[in-house]
Design an enzyme around this catalytic site. Structure first.
Site, PDB file in Angstrom:
ATOM      1  N   GLY A  46      84.766  26.214  10.007  1.00 29.47           N
ATOM      2  CA  GLY A  46      83.567  25.303  10.363  1.00 29.47           C
ATOM      3  C   GLY A  46      83.832  23.838   9.752  1.00 29.47           C
ATOM      4  O   GLY A  46      83.339  22.872  10.498  1.00 29.47           O
ATOM      5  N   GLU A 101      81.898  22.632   2.854  1.00 30.29           N
ATOM      6  CA  GLU A 101      81.496  23.711   3.708  1.00 30.29           C
ATOM      7  C   GLU A 101      80.557  22.696   4.856  1.00 30.29           C
ATOM      8  O   GLU A 101      80.108  21.515   4.902  1.00 30.29           O
ATOM      9  CB  GLU A 101      80.475  24.488   3.003  1.00 30.29           C
ATOM     10  CG  GLU A 101      79.667  25.324   3.738  1.00 30.29           C
ATOM     11  CD  GLU A 101      80.467  26.413   4.579  1.00 30.29           C
ATOM     12  OE1 GLU A 101      81.233  26.078   5.122  1.00 30.29           O
ATOM     13  OE2 GLU A 101      80.035  27.679   4.372  1.00 30.29           O
ATOM     14  N   ASP A 102      80.636  23.539   6.072  1.00 29.06           N
ATOM     15  CA  ASP A 102      79.861  22.921   7.187  1.00 29.06           C
ATOM     16  C   ASP A 102      78.279  22.942   6.796  1.00 29.06           C
ATOM     17  O   ASP A 102      77.736  22.028   7.075  1.00 29.06           O
ATOM     18  CB  ASP A 102      80.418  23.476   8.543  1.00 29.06           C
ATOM     19  CG  ASP A 102      80.385  25.106   8.603  1.00 29.06           C
ATOM     20  OD1 ASP A 102      79.756  25.790   7.373  1.00 29.06           O
ATOM     21  OD2 ASP A 102      80.774  25.590   9.428  1.00 29.06           O
ATOM     22  N   ASP A 105      73.304  27.948   4.746  1.00 31.91           N
ATOM     23  CA  ASP A 105      72.143  28.553   5.525  1.00 31.91           C
ATOM     24  C   ASP A 105      71.435  29.317   4.361  1.00 31.91           C
ATOM     25  O   ASP A 105      70.706  29.025   3.808  1.00 31.91           O
ATOM     26  CB  ASP A 105      72.758  29.291   6.736  1.00 31.91           C
ATOM     27  CG  ASP A 105      71.838  29.855   7.428  1.00 31.91           C
ATOM     28  OD1 ASP A 105      70.670  29.307   7.748  1.00 31.91           O
ATOM     29  OD2 ASP A 105      72.076  30.928   8.100  1.00 31.91           O
ATOM     30  N   PHE A 154      70.097  26.779  15.366  1.00 29.98           N
ATOM     31  CA  PHE A 154      71.482  27.447  15.479  1.00 29.98           C
ATOM     32  C   PHE A 154      72.011  26.119  16.123  1.00 29.98           C
ATOM     33  O   PHE A 154      71.846  25.416  17.297  1.00 29.98           O
ATOM     34  CB  PHE A 154      71.667  28.527  16.419  1.00 29.98           C
ATOM     35  CG  PHE A 154      73.037  29.024  16.362  1.00 29.98           C
ATOM     36  CD1 PHE A 154      73.497  29.825  15.290  1.00 29.98           C
ATOM     37  CD2 PHE A 154      73.988  28.655  17.199  1.00 29.98           C
ATOM     38  CE1 PHE A 154      74.976  30.211  15.026  1.00 29.98           C
ATOM     39  CE2 PHE A 154      75.310  29.020  17.036  1.00 29.98           C
ATOM     40  CZ  PHE A 154      75.599  29.847  16.035  1.00 29.98           C
ATOM     41  N   ARG A 167      83.530  23.738  19.076  1.00 24.34           N
ATOM     42  CA  ARG A 167      83.694  23.099  17.892  1.00 24.34           C
ATOM     43  C   ARG A 167      84.285  21.661  18.022  1.00 24.34           C
ATOM     44  O   ARG A 167      84.393  20.705  17.304  1.00 24.34           O
ATOM     45  CB  ARG A 167      85.317  23.815  17.194  1.00 24.34           C
ATOM     46  CG  ARG A 167      84.627  25.144  16.690  1.00 24.34           C
ATOM     47  CD  ARG A 167      85.749  25.888  15.801  1.00 24.34           C
ATOM     48  NE  ARG A 167      85.682  27.260  15.624  1.00 24.34           N
ATOM     49  CZ  ARG A 167      85.279  27.970  14.469  1.00 24.34           C
ATOM     50  NH1 ARG A 167      84.640  26.985  13.710  1.00 24.34           N
ATOM     51  NH2 ARG A 167      85.171  29.021  14.423  1.00 24.34           N
TER      52      ARG A 167
HETATM   53  P1  5GP Z   1      75.240  31.284   4.584  1.00 21.98           P
HETATM   54  O1  5GP Z   1      74.090  31.963   5.164  1.00 21.98           O
HETATM   55  O2  5GP Z   1      76.061  32.040   3.657  1.00 21.98           O
HETATM   56  O3  5GP Z   1      74.540  29.956   3.652  1.00 21.98           O
HETATM   57  O4  5GP Z   1      76.081  30.555   5.668  1.00 21.98           O
HETATM   58  C1  5GP Z   1      77.054  31.473   6.553  1.00 21.98           C
HETATM   59  C2  5GP Z   1      77.917  30.684   7.244  1.00 21.98           C
HETATM   60  O5  5GP Z   1      77.034  30.553   8.495  1.00 21.98           O
HETATM   61  C3  5GP Z   1      78.119  29.243   7.034  1.00 21.98           C
HETATM   62  O6  5GP Z   1      79.571  29.194   6.574  1.00 21.98           O
HETATM   63  C4  5GP Z   1      78.001  28.510   8.171  1.00 21.98           C
HETATM   64  O7  5GP Z   1      79.265  28.317   8.724  1.00 21.98           O
HETATM   65  C5  5GP Z   1      77.473  29.555   9.189  1.00 21.98           C
HETATM   66  N1  5GP Z   1      76.086  29.079   9.675  1.00 21.98           N
HETATM   67  C6  5GP Z   1      74.885  28.876   9.237  1.00 21.98           C
HETATM   68  N2  5GP Z   1      74.143  28.320  10.180  1.00 21.98           N
HETATM   69  C7  5GP Z   1      74.897  28.072  11.180  1.00 21.98           C
HETATM   70  C8  5GP Z   1      74.486  27.425  12.748  1.00 21.98           C
HETATM   71  O8  5GP Z   1      73.455  27.049  13.097  1.00 21.98           O
HETATM   72  N3  5GP Z   1      75.541  27.644  13.572  1.00 21.98           N
HETATM   73  C9  5GP Z   1      76.822  28.182  13.216  1.00 21.98           C
HETATM   74  N4  5GP Z   1      77.708  28.120  14.196  1.00 21.98           N
HETATM   75  N5  5GP Z   1      77.129  28.630  12.149  1.00 21.98           N
HETATM   76  C10 5GP Z   1      75.956  28.833  11.193  1.00 21.98           C
HETATM   77 MG    MG Z   2      81.136  28.378   7.727  1.00 18.43          MG
END
Ligand code: 5GP
Ligand code: MG
Length: 182
Positions: A46, A101-102, A105, A154, A167
């Site tokens: 991402g 990181e992108d 969450d 999302f 992407r």
């Molecule tokens: P975490 O929940 O561990 O902070 O994030 C897990 C992964 O979920 C992140 O690396 C991110 O790429 C992905 N993620 C979180 N929110 C979104 C979203 O709204 N869209 C997409 N496509 N991926 C997400």
């Molecule tokens: Mg990710």
């Protein structure tokens, strides 16, 4: 591919992203000014667009490496257990490291990855996320720099996918499902 039809509504324009990256890079530059041992680590997949724009805005001698952690798979829900699918190519002991990181969450991914990298004794370890969804946090984690705080939506685009699509959109958009036939 998603079976349900959806549209993407623009949330953050390409222009706004570029302006924010310029401001972030001034701060990052101040933090790492004078170093000749910075490794910028992108989390696949991402962050690939973000890290590409970020490093071209950074006027510092850097190396680039990548790490892939398990993520959403092809769905829209986060997995709490983080696994390393592809590790760094290079050693980071004694190096300055910036993890890119992108989205933060729940916080599990960056929390896990930064702990892992910290255990390898870098000289300095910092993190940056383009997007942050603070309302979704399950573990106490905050990146050192954040591009934009966003609500619990999302999102896709600018490197970020929905079921591997979208992407290549130049902006960040949110997925909106539409009822009935497409
Ligand atoms: P975490 O929940 O561990 O902070 O994030 C897990 C992964 O979920 C992140 O690396 C991110 O790429 C992905 N993620 C979180 N929110 C979104 C979203 O709204 N869209 C997409 N496509 N991926 C997400
Ligand atoms: Mg990710």
């Amino acid at each position: 591919m998603s079976a349900r039809p959806y549209v993407i509504d623009e949330m953050i324009s390409a222009k706004a992203i570029a302006a924010r990256i310029e401001a972030l890079c001034r701060e990052i530059h101040d933090e790492f000014d004078g170093t000749d041992k910075l490794v910028v680590v992108g989390l696949l997949r991402g962050s690939f667009v973000f890290i590409a724009d970020l490093v071209r805005e950074l006027d510092l001698p850097i190396e680039v490496d990548f790490l892939e952690a398990s993520s959403y798979g092809d769905g829209m829900e986060s997995s709490r257990e983080v696994r390393i699918l592809k590790d760094l190519r290079g050693a980071i002991e004694g190096r300055d490291v910036l993890v890119v990181e992108d989205i933060v969450d729940t916080g599990h991914t960056l929390n896990h990855v930064t702990r892992l990298l910290a255990s390898r004794n870098p000289a300095r370890l910092k993190s940056i996320a383009l997007l942050d969804k603070p309302s979704r946090r399950e573990v106490d984690f905050k990146a050192d720099w954040t591009g934009f705080e966003i609500p619990d939506e999302f999102v896709v685009g600018y490197g970020i996918d929905f079921a591997q699509r979208n992407r290549n959109l130049p902006f960040i958009g949110k997925v909106r499902f539409i009822d009935g036939p497409a």
